[in-house]
Design a protein around this motif. Structure first.
Motif, PDB file in Angstrom:
ATOM      1  N   ALA A 227      13.800 -23.952  12.820  1.00  0.00           N
ATOM      2  CA  ALA A 227      13.904 -25.411  12.888  1.00  0.00           C
ATOM      3  C   ALA A 227      12.815 -26.105  12.073  1.00  0.00           C
ATOM      4  N   PHE A 228      11.736 -25.392  11.741  1.00  0.00           N
ATOM      5  CA  PHE A 228      10.639 -25.912  10.920  1.00  0.00           C
ATOM      6  C   PHE A 228      10.080 -27.234  11.459  1.00  0.00           C
ATOM      7  N   PRO A 229       9.652 -27.258  12.731  1.00  0.00           N
ATOM      8  CA  PRO A 229       9.194 -28.521  13.309  1.00  0.00           C
ATOM      9  C   PRO A 229       7.948 -29.110  12.638  1.00  0.00           C
ATOM     10  N   ALA A 230       6.988 -28.263  12.268  1.00  0.00           N
ATOM     11  CA  ALA A 230       5.784 -28.789  11.619  1.00  0.00           C
ATOM     12  C   ALA A 230       6.122 -29.387  10.255  1.00  0.00           C
ATOM     13  N   HIS A 231       6.978 -28.707   9.512  1.00  0.00           N
ATOM     14  CA  HIS A 231       7.442 -29.265   8.234  1.00  0.00           C
ATOM     15  C   HIS A 231       8.074 -30.635   8.436  1.00  0.00           C
ATOM     16  N   HIS A 232       8.953 -30.740   9.411  1.00  0.00           N
ATOM     17  CA  HIS A 232       9.659 -32.006   9.620  1.00  0.00           C
ATOM     18  C   HIS A 232       8.707 -33.112  10.049  1.00  0.00           C
ATOM     19  N   GLU A 233       7.723 -32.787  10.891  1.00  0.00           N
ATOM     20  CA  GLU A 233       6.737 -33.800  11.287  1.00  0.00           C
ATOM     21  C   GLU A 233       6.011 -34.344  10.059  1.00  0.00           C
ATOM     22  N   LEU A 234       5.582 -33.459   9.190  1.00  0.00           N
ATOM     23  CA  LEU A 234       4.775 -33.863   8.031  1.00  0.00           C
ATOM     24  C   LEU A 234       5.638 -34.484   6.936  1.00  0.00           C
TER      25      LEU A 234
END
Length: 203
Positions: free
Chosen positions: A153-160
């Protein structure tokens, strides 16, 4: 002021993120055959030390071509930490930003470059990424990703990236850098979702 190269060299058969294009640096013309040298490069936009633009994962995110050259020069805070294999950089590890543009997490994981262990890298928690994103801060790591290797899901990528923050991945040579540096993180001039970058710390 001293300068330090924080980039992995681009070489034949260098490691790439699973599923990304392999790298090839091959002669296209040789001194013996042609009287001059030219090499052909084949590589992906996220090869080696590279920048992620928002369009990497955000449908309407900006590409690198939408940034000015000065957007890739950052006043950065360097955070030396050791989460260990599969460990997490948490919101409590994120420093007060002050007047910086970026935070760089030096975990020492670049020592495992080009080994199987490199894929067991530390990563940011979504809360840590959100804290950086909320402050409009760019993020750099000496790992292949700000998200764990098993993440889909790549949550850190999406946050940034969703907040317009740029991400630097696969940094190296961070050990011993002072807490504050000027980071020159200039990608190849391609209007894409990311690009290899020559990253230099000035201090």
């Amino acid at each position: 002021m001293p300068l330090r190269d924080c980039s992995h060299p681009i070489t034949n058969d260098m490691p790439v993120y699973p599923g990304d294009p392999d790298v090839a640096v091959e002669p296209a013309a040789t001194m013996e055959s042609d009287g001059f040298r030219v090499h052909r490069l084949a590589l992906g936009t996220h090869t080696g030390t590279h920048l992620d633009a928002p369009s990497h994962l955000e449908p309407d995110g900006a590409t690198l071509g939408e940034y000015e050259v000065e957007d890739f020069r950052w006043d950065a805070r360097v955070v030396h930490c050791d989460p260990g294999a599969g460990g997490r950089i948490r919101a409590s590890d994120v420093p007060d930003f002050g007047d910086v543009d970026a935070v760089v997490f030096g975990t020492g994981w670049s020592e495992h470059w080009d080994t199987e262990r490199y894929r067991e890298h530390p990563a940011l928690t979504p809360d840590a990424a959100a804290r950086c994103a909320d402050a409009d801060i760019h993020v750099g790591v000496d790992c292949p990703s700000v998200d764990p290797a098993e993440s889909e899901a790549f949550p850190a990528h999406h946050e940034l990236l969703g907040a317009g923050s740029l991400i630097l991945e696969n940094l190296t040579n961070l050990a011993g850098l002072p807490e504050r540096v000027t980071l020159h993180a200039h990608p190849l001039p391609v209007d894409a979702d990311g690009a290899p970058a020559r990253v230099v710390a000035e201090y």
